[in-house]
Design a protein around this motif. Structure first.
Motif, PDB file in Angstrom:
ATOM      1  N   SER A  42       6.752 -12.397  -4.086  1.00 13.00           N
ATOM      2  CA  SER A  42       6.118 -12.928  -5.293  1.00 13.00           C
ATOM      3  C   SER A  42       5.010 -11.994  -5.791  1.00 13.00           C
ATOM      4  O   SER A  42       4.946 -11.665  -6.978  1.00 13.00           O
ATOM      5  N   ALA A  43       4.164 -11.541  -4.885  1.00 15.20           N
ATOM      6  CA  ALA A  43       2.997 -10.744  -5.275  1.00 15.20           C
ATOM      7  C   ALA A  43       3.367  -9.420  -5.918  1.00 15.20           C
ATOM      8  O   ALA A  43       2.651  -8.931  -6.800  1.00 15.20           O
TER       9      ALA A  43
ATOM     10  N   LEU B 145      -2.945  -7.821  -2.014  1.00 17.01           N
ATOM     11  CA  LEU B 145      -3.201  -6.697  -2.904  1.00 17.01           C
ATOM     12  C   LEU B 145      -4.471  -5.976  -2.490  1.00 17.01           C
ATOM     13  O   LEU B 145      -5.396  -6.587  -1.933  1.00 17.01           O
ATOM     14  N   PRO B 146      -4.542  -4.676  -2.753  1.00 14.05           N
ATOM     15  CA  PRO B 146      -5.755  -3.922  -2.399  1.00 14.05           C
ATOM     16  C   PRO B 146      -6.987  -4.586  -2.984  1.00 14.05           C
ATOM     17  O   PRO B 146      -7.023  -4.944  -4.164  1.00 14.05           O
TER      18      PRO B 146
ATOM     19  N   THR C 274     -14.003 -11.662  -4.356  1.00 17.72           N
ATOM     20  CA  THR C 274     -14.714 -12.511  -3.415  1.00 17.72           C
ATOM     21  C   THR C 274     -13.905 -12.684  -2.134  1.00 17.72           C
ATOM     22  O   THR C 274     -12.861 -13.303  -2.129  1.00 17.72           O
ATOM     23  N   GLY C 275     -14.398 -12.134  -1.053  1.00 23.13           N
ATOM     24  CA  GLY C 275     -13.729 -12.255   0.230  1.00 23.13           C
ATOM     25  C   GLY C 275     -12.474 -11.425   0.340  1.00 23.13           C
ATOM     26  O   GLY C 275     -11.807 -11.445   1.368  1.00 23.13           O
ATOM     27  N   GLY C 276     -12.110 -10.710  -0.719  1.00 20.13           N
ATOM     28  CA  GLY C 276     -10.840 -10.009  -0.738  1.00 20.13           C
ATOM     29  C   GLY C 276     -10.755  -8.860   0.232  1.00 20.13           C
ATOM     30  O   GLY C 276      -9.701  -8.608   0.822  1.00 20.13           O
TER      31      GLY C 276
ATOM     32  N   ARG D 225       0.835  -1.209   0.000  1.00 20.00           N
ATOM     33  CA  ARG D 225       0.000   0.000   0.000  1.00 20.00           C
ATOM     34  C   ARG D 225       0.869   1.260   0.000  1.00 20.00           C
ATOM     35  O   ARG D 225       0.628   2.194  -0.774  1.00 20.00           O
ATOM     36  N   ALA D 226       1.910   1.283   0.847  1.00 18.58           N
ATOM     37  CA  ALA D 226       2.764   2.462   0.942  1.00 18.58           C
ATOM     38  C   ALA D 226       3.551   2.678  -0.347  1.00 18.58           C
ATOM     39  O   ALA D 226       3.681   3.816  -0.825  1.00 18.58           O
TER      40      ALA D 226
END
Length: 318
Positions: free
Chosen positions: A122-123, A276-277, A283-285, A82-83
């Protein structure tokens, strides 16, 4: 306009720097930063105190390199994403054609909490793809465990090897594959004993009450409030998207509270969930995104009996 090794690259250019001597780190870091400054590119360091000091001392006065508080940036993986996204968006809005960052994850992350930092590494191959970013992640092989270095090879498409050169990592694994692997967390010692609270078929309100029942000052009151929210969101997700039976367990220690929520389902279909935002359509995120922002460690794994997510508020590095 992209320059240096990232010239002609349209998306995020992500590399690891594995070094065994401080001079090796500086040999990669200094040209990377100074070339960026010379090209008018934001050039940023997010190191801990020791390595930041090395770089500061080696740079010429008034170099134009920006230093971020590395420890603050890497408090939690989702917070770091996020930052950084906010930082990158600001530079792009100001006209940057390329942004250079070299950073390091704190050594304290190499223990019981490494699993979510491996997922972070990884993300971000996907999370920063909409920015003209060239970043390097530094790992000191003198103090980095072999299993962490193995994950570094799998989560970085390339290595910076000096002289402006890069080599592809033969072990690199695409994020959707890496993040879909089940990575059971290191068991917390508290989980070897009987839980303080154990519930079957809990409601979100039951989850909130269970956390309060286990609380005896182990963590600051604001952290307790965050954990209560995280547990409520996690139970809500289990009831909405999981499969019965549902179980909630809470363990109370001297410096932490550990909570697990499990169901008989397979867990989220989106491998980036929590990191991730979230969007309204995920779904459920949104609940998982909130949970990853609210706890000191979040880990999940799929087993023979379904999916379990574990939340820790307090000290997870035991």
């Amino acid at each position: 306009m992209r320059t240096g090794a990232a010239a002609g690259h349209l998306r995020y250019f992500h590399a690891a720097v594995e070094y065994a001597h401080d001079d090796d780190l500086l040999a990669v870091t200094l040209p990377f930063l100074l070339e960026g400054v010379a090209n008018g590119e934001p050039s940023i360091v997010a190191f801990g105190e020791r390595t930041a000091g090395l770089v500061r001392a080696a740079l010429p006065a008034g170099s134009g390199v920006e230093f971020l508080p590395g420890g603050d940036m890497y408090a939690r993986p989702s917070s770091a994403i996020r930052a950084y996204r906010r930082l990158l968006a600001g530079h792009v809005a100001a006209g940057a054609g390329q942004i250079r960052i070299i950073g390091e994850i704190p050594v304290s992350a190499f223990g019981n909490t490494w699993d979510w930092w491996a997922r972070y590494e990884s993300a971000i191959n996907h999370a920063y793809d909409d920015f003209p970013l060239w970043s390097m992640c530094a790992y000191d092989s003198r103090i980095t465990p072999p299993e962490v270095l193995a994950d570094v090879a799998r989560t970085h498409p390339r290595y910076a090897v000096g002289g402006g050169r890069h080599e592809d990592s033969p072990a690199y694994t695409e994020p959707r594959v890496f993040l879909s692997e089940s990575r059971p967390p290191v068991p917390d010692p508290l989980q070897a004993g009987a839980p303080t609270v154990s519930l079957t078929g809990p409601s979100p309100a039951d989850g909130r009450r269970a956390v309060h029942a286990a609380y005896r000052g182990q963590i600051p009151a604001p952290d307790l409030d965050d954990l209560v929210v995280a547990v409520s969101e996690t139970v809500t997700n289990a009831l909405r998207y999981g499969r019965p039976p549902f179980h909630l367990r809470v363990w109370a220690g001297d410096d932490r509270i550990v909570v697990t929520v499990s169901d008989a389902g397979a867990g989220p279909k989106n491998p980036f969930a929590g990191l991730l935002p979230a969007t309204e359509a995920a779904t459920g995120g949104r609940g998982l995104w909130i949970t990853h922002q609210s706890c000191n460690h979040v880990a999940a794994a799929t087993g023979d009996d379904g999916w379990t997510i574990r939340l820790i508020a307090g000290n997870p590095a035991v």
